[in-house]
Design an enzyme around this catalytic site. Structure first.
Site, PDB file in Angstrom:
ATOM      1  N   SER A 116      -9.028  -1.411  -7.731  1.00  0.00           N
ATOM      2  CA  SER A 116      -8.849  -2.026  -6.418  1.00  0.00           C
ATOM      3  C   SER A 116      -7.404  -2.442  -6.188  1.00  0.00           C
ATOM      4  CB  SER A 116      -9.739  -3.269  -6.354  1.00  0.00           C
ATOM      5  OG  SER A 116      -9.430  -4.030  -5.222  1.00  0.00           O
ATOM      6  N   TYR A 140     -11.930 -11.531  -9.105  1.00  0.00           N
ATOM      7  CA  TYR A 140     -12.424 -10.152  -8.957  1.00  0.00           C
ATOM      8  C   TYR A 140     -11.309  -9.156  -9.298  1.00  0.00           C
ATOM      9  CZ  TYR A 140     -12.971  -5.874  -6.265  1.00  0.00           C
ATOM     10  OH  TYR A 140     -12.969  -4.559  -5.882  1.00  0.00           O
ATOM     11  N   LYS A 144     -10.771  -6.243 -12.487  1.00  0.00           N
ATOM     12  CA  LYS A 144     -10.411  -4.822 -12.328  1.00  0.00           C
ATOM     13  C   LYS A 144      -9.152  -4.489 -13.146  1.00  0.00           C
ATOM     14  CE  LYS A 144     -13.656  -3.531  -9.452  1.00  0.00           C
ATOM     15  NZ  LYS A 144     -14.522  -2.365  -9.579  1.00  0.00           N
TER      16      LYS A 144
HETATM   17  N1  UFG Z   1     -11.596 -10.388   8.696  1.00  0.00           N
HETATM   18  C1  UFG Z   1     -11.802 -11.127   9.848  1.00  0.00           C
HETATM   19  N2  UFG Z   1     -13.077 -11.486  10.154  1.00  0.00           N
HETATM   20  C2  UFG Z   1     -14.150 -11.167   9.360  1.00  0.00           C
HETATM   21  C3  UFG Z   1     -13.917 -10.402   8.194  1.00  0.00           C
HETATM   22  C4  UFG Z   1     -12.623 -10.031   7.880  1.00  0.00           C
HETATM   23  O1  UFG Z   1     -10.867 -11.472  10.571  1.00  0.00           O
HETATM   24  O2  UFG Z   1     -15.275 -11.544   9.692  1.00  0.00           O
HETATM   25  C5  UFG Z   1     -10.214  -9.974   8.364  1.00  0.00           C
HETATM   26  C6  UFG Z   1      -9.744 -10.534   7.036  1.00  0.00           C
HETATM   27  O3  UFG Z   1      -9.233 -11.838   7.201  1.00  0.00           O
HETATM   28  C7  UFG Z   1      -8.697  -9.499   6.640  1.00  0.00           C
HETATM   29  C8  UFG Z   1      -9.233  -8.184   7.228  1.00  0.00           C
HETATM   30  O4  UFG Z   1     -10.182  -8.579   8.217  1.00  0.00           O
HETATM   31  O5  UFG Z   1      -7.489  -9.799   7.272  1.00  0.00           O
HETATM   32  C9  UFG Z   1      -9.941  -7.340   6.203  1.00  0.00           C
HETATM   33  O6  UFG Z   1     -10.869  -8.138   5.500  1.00  0.00           O
HETATM   34  P1  UFG Z   1     -11.991  -7.579   4.533  1.00  0.00           P
HETATM   35  O7  UFG Z   1     -12.785  -8.740   4.055  1.00  0.00           O
HETATM   36  O8  UFG Z   1     -12.720  -6.467   5.180  1.00  0.00           O
HETATM   37  O9  UFG Z   1     -11.158  -6.916   3.349  1.00  0.00           O
HETATM   38  P2  UFG Z   1     -10.027  -7.523   2.407  1.00  0.00           P
HETATM   39  O10 UFG Z   1      -8.723  -6.953   2.866  1.00  0.00           O
HETATM   40  O11 UFG Z   1     -10.120  -8.972   2.283  1.00  0.00           O
HETATM   41  O12 UFG Z   1     -10.462  -6.917   0.991  1.00  0.00           O
HETATM   42  C10 UFG Z   1     -10.828  -5.563   0.824  1.00  0.00           C
HETATM   43  C11 UFG Z   1     -11.869  -5.446  -0.258  1.00  0.00           C
HETATM   44  C12 UFG Z   1     -11.287  -5.889  -1.573  1.00  0.00           C
HETATM   45  C13 UFG Z   1     -10.038  -5.082  -1.855  1.00  0.00           C
HETATM   46  C14 UFG Z   1      -9.069  -5.194  -0.713  1.00  0.00           C
HETATM   47  C15 UFG Z   1      -7.881  -4.313  -0.974  1.00  0.00           C
HETATM   48  O13 UFG Z   1     -13.005  -6.228   0.084  1.00  0.00           O
HETATM   49  O14 UFG Z   1     -12.222  -5.675  -2.600  1.00  0.00           O
HETATM   50  O15 UFG Z   1      -9.704  -4.809   0.488  1.00  0.00           O
HETATM   51  O16 UFG Z   1      -7.087  -4.120   0.131  1.00  0.00           O
HETATM   52  F1  UFG Z   1      -9.445  -5.525  -2.962  1.00  0.00           F
END
Ligand code: UFG
Length: 325
Positions: A116, A140, A144
């Site tokens: 990841s 997490y 990894k």
């Molecule tokens: N977001 C919102 N509202 C929500 C959900 C997410 O605004 O309800 C935003 C988050 O704040 C972030 C973006 O959308 O800015 C993406 O969020 P995600 O939760 O979809 O994904 P993350 O970037 O936090 O994490 C994902 C995977 C991880 C991985 C990472 C690597 O879940 O396991 O991408 O880039 F490590």
């Protein structure tokens, strides 16, 4: 090749299985169905209901004789890992060590691993290349990273060849519409957007609009799950034929903001998708984008389905099919 896919009933695993089958590999899925779905299994393949915490289950599976295996069985909620690290220690770390030990015992020495972008932590520069410093910000990501190190040791000591594939933001569904089993309790952006579009929730929250980005919301590099799947197959073929391990970032390099994603979903679904800006979510870097030239150079891999319209369109189709809309 005869390939064991551990976690092959899950969201990414099932797409990897479909791609392996399309390339003529003989697949057996190993899954405990804790988050994987029966619906994601193909009847042409072998299926072993087993648990990576049970050495016997793993030895019985590897005892059947495989040329290679893909390991995608892990917990992946970064936020949860900070509250319940024990769960991640047991499942991700102990589970993987069990897998590695069973694999080397039965001489299955080609491994593709779901790593990841969370291994990097807060970016020091973007786009992030493979050599970027690794400072995971959540437990997490730490699990990894440690697994990448275990694989490197097993390479030195046991002759394992591995491909560590560092996914950026996995999204989208099978463009052919065969796979549409939705994840249970998703927390990622696109599934939440879709739940609003499908009337399963009233509105969504956008976490923070004061980041130093073009519209104040976070930039991510969304990579279609079918593109991820094709990289797994290419990586598997590469490591097994060349006897050379690989560590690769998988993204497109194109950053999209949260607001751009929500606006695109409104356009594509024709739904209002109510969203409100709220406080930042702890631990979210402003921008995470990948430099994935190495995947192109080593594997000839290129993302084909990771444009916004295909990402959102294929996800919306899966949601409509699942909810019979
Ligand atoms: N977001 C919102 N509202 C929500 C959900 C997410 O605004 O309800 C935003 C988050 O704040 C972030 C973006 O959308 O800015 C993406 O969020 P995600 O939760 O979809 O994904 P993350 O970037 O936090 O994490 C994902 C995977 C991880 C991985 C990472 C690597 O879940 O396991 O991408 O880039 F490590």
């Amino acid at each position: 090749m005869k390939v064991l896919v551990i976690g092959g009933a899950g969201y990414i695993g099932s797409h990897v299985v479909k791609e392996l089958m399309a390339k003529g590999h003989k697949v057996t899925v190993f899954d405990n169905l804790s988050s994987g779905l029966k619906q994601n299994l193909f009847k042409e393949n072998g299926f072993i209901k087993g648990d990576i915490l049970k050495v016997k289950d793993l030895e019985k599976a590897f005892g059947k004789g495989f040329d290679a295996f893909v390991h995608l069985a892990a917990f992946k909620a970064a936020g949860e890992s900070m509250v319940c690290p024990e769960k991640y220690s047991i499942n991700n770390i102990t589970g993987t060590l069990n897998i590695l030990n069973a694999a080397v015992k039965f001489k299955c020495l080609n491994m593709v691993f779901s790593s990841s972008a969370a291994t990097f932590g807060e970016p020091q520069y973007v786009p992030i290349d493979e050599n970027h410093p690794k400072n995971p910000e959540n437990y997490y990501g730490f699990t990894k990273l440690k697994i990448e190190e275990f694989m490197a040791w097993y390479e030195k000591l046991k002759g394992l060849k591995f491909a560590a594939l560092r996914y950026f933001n996995a999204a989208g569904y099978d463009p052919e519409g065969v796979l549409y089993g939705l994840e249970k309790n998703p927390a990622n952006l696109l599934p939440i957007v879709m739940e609003v579009a499908c009337g399963k929730r009233d509105k969504m929250k956008i976490f923070g609009n004061d980041y130093p980005t073009r519209d104040g919301t976070c930039i991510r590099d969304y990579i279609h799950v079918t593109d991820l799947a094709s990289a797994h197959v290419l990586a598997l073929e590469y490591i097994s034929s060349r006897k050379e391990s690989l560590t690769l970032n998988l993204g497109t390099g194109n950053g999209i903001t949260v607001t751009e994603m929500v606006d695109a979903a409104r356009r594509i679904t024709g739904k209002e998708i109510k969203a409100e800006y709220v406080e930042r979510r702890p631990g979210d870097p402003a921008q995470l984008t990948a430099k994935s030239d190495l995947a192109k150079e080593k594997l000839g891999w290129e993302a084909k389905y990771s444009d916004v319209d295909t990402l959102i369109g294929s996800t919306y189709s899966a949601y409509k099919k699942f909810y019979k809309m």
